[in-house]
Design a protein around this motif. Structure first.
Motif, PDB file in Angstrom:
ATOM      1  N   ASP B 126       0.782  -1.235   0.000  1.00  0.00           N
ATOM      2  CA  ASP B 126       0.000   0.000   0.000  1.00  0.00           C
ATOM      3  C   ASP B 126       0.817   1.290   0.000  1.00  0.00           C
ATOM      4  OD1 ASP B 126      -1.894  -1.945   0.193  1.00  0.00           O
ATOM      5  OD2 ASP B 126      -2.882  -1.163   1.967  1.00  0.00           O
ATOM      6  N   LEU B 127       1.957   1.317  -0.653  1.00  0.00           N
ATOM      7  CA  LEU B 127       2.636   2.605  -0.843  1.00  0.00           C
ATOM      8  C   LEU B 127       1.761   3.418  -1.789  1.00  0.00           C
ATOM      9  CD1 LEU B 127       6.475   1.983  -1.270  1.00  0.00           C
ATOM     10  CD2 LEU B 127       5.042   1.784   0.741  1.00  0.00           C
ATOM     11  N   VAL B 128       1.401   4.615  -1.374  1.00  0.00           N
ATOM     12  CA  VAL B 128       0.510   5.420  -2.221  1.00  0.00           C
ATOM     13  C   VAL B 128       1.284   6.440  -3.054  1.00  0.00           C
ATOM     14  CG1 VAL B 128      -1.511   5.180  -0.765  1.00  0.00           C
ATOM     15  CG2 VAL B 128       0.107   7.037  -0.318  1.00  0.00           C
ATOM     16  N   ASP B 129       2.528   6.662  -2.693  1.00  0.00           N
ATOM     17  CA  ASP B 129       3.318   7.694  -3.348  1.00  0.00           C
ATOM     18  C   ASP B 129       4.133   7.075  -4.493  1.00  0.00           C
ATOM     19  OD1 ASP B 129       5.065  10.509  -2.160  1.00  0.00           O
ATOM     20  OD2 ASP B 129       5.713   9.312  -3.865  1.00  0.00           O
ATOM     21  N   SER B 223       3.892   1.581   4.069  1.00  0.00           N
ATOM     22  CA  SER B 223       4.071   3.007   3.821  1.00  0.00           C
ATOM     23  C   SER B 223       4.499   3.706   5.099  1.00  0.00           C
ATOM     24  CB  SER B 223       2.805   3.616   3.251  1.00  0.00           C
ATOM     25  OG  SER B 223       1.796   3.552   4.212  1.00  0.00           O
ATOM     26  N   GLU B 224       4.976   4.937   4.924  1.00  0.00           N
ATOM     27  CA  GLU B 224       5.654   5.628   6.006  1.00  0.00           C
ATOM     28  C   GLU B 224       4.746   6.004   7.173  1.00  0.00           C
ATOM     29  OE1 GLU B 224       8.218   8.477   4.371  1.00  0.00           O
ATOM     30  OE2 GLU B 224       8.343   9.588   6.241  1.00  0.00           O
ATOM     31  N   GLY B 225       3.568   6.497   6.874  1.00  0.00           N
ATOM     32  CA  GLY B 225       2.687   6.915   7.949  1.00  0.00           C
ATOM     33  C   GLY B 225       2.162   5.733   8.736  1.00  0.00           C
ATOM     34  N   ASN B 252      12.619   7.858   6.033  1.00  0.00           N
ATOM     35  CA  ASN B 252      11.757   7.916   4.862  1.00  0.00           C
ATOM     36  C   ASN B 252      11.676   6.500   4.266  1.00  0.00           C
ATOM     37  OD1 ASN B 252      12.375   7.844   1.774  1.00  0.00           O
ATOM     38  ND2 ASN B 252      11.004   9.564   2.064  1.00  0.00           N
ATOM     39  N   VAL B 253      10.538   6.140   3.698  1.00  0.00           N
ATOM     40  CA  VAL B 253      10.361   4.760   3.249  1.00  0.00           C
ATOM     41  C   VAL B 253      11.349   4.393   2.146  1.00  0.00           C
ATOM     42  CG1 VAL B 253       8.519   5.281   1.596  1.00  0.00           C
ATOM     43  CG2 VAL B 253       8.670   3.013   2.558  1.00  0.00           C
ATOM     44  N   ALA B 254      11.716   5.359   1.306  1.00  0.00           N
ATOM     45  CA  ALA B 254      12.691   5.067   0.251  1.00  0.00           C
ATOM     46  C   ALA B 254      14.070   4.808   0.848  1.00  0.00           C
ATOM     47  CB  ALA B 254      12.743   6.222  -0.750  1.00  0.00           C
TER      48      ALA B 254
END
Lengths: 272, 272
Positions: B126-129, B223-225, B252-254
């Protein structure tokens, strides 16, 4: 206690700090001239205040007031309360994290003050992308680095976009700018740091090997396209590479910074 | 050999693939409906063609033709030659890397085909970015991962922004989407992978320790949040964390993906 001031005129001169936030050139001039920087979003505004920066003012829609009430209570600066439409009109973009604040910059600390007690230092040469600068600060802070040094032409870590990506790490991590680009790395070597330059040069060794056993390390990164300057590659004590899969040219600079910081922060101590 | 067709009417229906590239919602519908994706910039266009994707068309200003002449020579699709002003008018942004191309999507491969022979697999929930998805692909490819799996709601790796950030790694690395979110991780375990979920959960062990000695690894990131879903955290074989400095909430997720891929790809083999 910040005074709450409702503003409904987008041309109100008191909103000058918040104008045209997407215009990088204009903002550079304005922020340098007035010695200010912008923080965006409740968390980042809070971290700037907690780090002791003095607010010039705050600007937010009513629904963000409550979340920042302690920060506002502790500040003598005014808080301009505006509609979201007016915030967008003034700043030039949809302020989806709500709160904005303008803070006074502080004089940059001296190099020796930044290096005092530091064991792992990140040195960035000429990164032009604010996102990458912010990401490097965030990774450095998270992975245990003690300070950041910037080449004279490296992008400003207090530019709004960098501040936002760094999630406040630009406030937490001591940093300054190197005045003398030409002898920047020898100056660090003279202060007891082993400078380790990340490069694709032929004599580069895997970064894990390059940092093993070192006491004080300055990890040196350049921008993604041109990479480190020839001068900095030549004057670094060691040249290191992140081993990569065949056929892949490079990692994104933020990813490279994260990996190299991780490896460097966890380096084996001398004699272990 | 691509036919060069000069177009000076921004409403020309043949340019439909290139309209309103900044409108994410509109593009999602348009690209799904027509089964296409956009590549931007000479390098990325070239990589898509080299990976065997069939071009529907190309669109560029005259000055970009020469750099892509071999790619154009090898394709039967038309190349619309336009002014930079018209390219900007149609696409809705300044096309500073010049060339654009529209390619046919291919059917997603079956999970077992993607996993065949793979030793290190990245699983994104579910990464949205799109930037983060692209960055994860790029780091995975550079650091020696063999494949990527996406949760049903993860952002599209062939969306223009993801393709651009990945620098073509979305073409090089085999990937597919997991149809069954609920049992996605058990399904990987059943296929001989140890699933290692990156999380801040209390029982998480340092990632280096979590992957040591493993043969086939599926590294799982959220995802990060919100982080990984409770279901995926519970159903993973192991829970791992990237050790961080005190007081810092997260990478940061990356950046987390880069560090975790680096550590996982270099894990000690069993018995070593």
């Amino acid at each position: 206690m910040a005074e709450l001031i409702e503003v409904d005129d987008p041309t109100d001169p008191r909103l000058a700090d918040y104008r045209d936030l997407r215009d990088v050139t204009l903002r550079r001039h304005l922020e340098a001239e007035h010695g200010l920087f912008l923080a965006e979003g409740e968390k980042v505004v809070r971290r700037a205040a907690e780090a002791g920066f003095a607010a010039r003012s705050f600007l937010m829609a009513p629904r963000w007031l409550e979340g920042l009430d302690d920060v506002l209570a502790a500040s003598p600066a005014p808080c301009f309360v505006v509609s979201e439409a007016l915030a967008e009109q003034v700043s030039g973009f949809h302020v989806h994290r709500g709160a904005l604040a303008s803070f006074e910059r502080r004089p940059l600390p001296a190099l020796d003050d930044v290096l005092a007690g530091a064991r792992s230092v990140l040195v960035l040469e000429d990164l032009v992308d604010h996102t990458n600068v912010g990401a490097a600060f965030r990774s450095g802070a998270a992975l245990g680095f003690d300070a950041v040094l910037l080449s004279p032409r490296c992008a400003d870590p207090l530019y709004r976009r960098a501040v936002k990506v760094a999630m406040g790490a630009v406030f937490a991590l001591p940093w300054t700018r190197l005045d003398d680009w030409h002898d920047a790395l020898p100056a660090l070597s003279a202060r007891g740091f082993t400078t380790v330059a990340l490069t694709l040069a032929g004599d580069a060794v895997p970064v894990e090997q390059a940092v093993a056993g070192l006491d004080r390390v300055a990890l040196v990164l350049g921008s993604e396209g041109p990479g480190l300057s020839a001068r900095w590659q030549e004057t670094a004590d060691r040249r290191a590479v992140i081993p990569m899969a065949a056929g892949i040219d490079s990692l994104n600079v933020a990813a490279a910074a994260a990996v190299a910081c991780y490896v460097t922060a966890r380096r084996a101590a001398a004699g272990s």
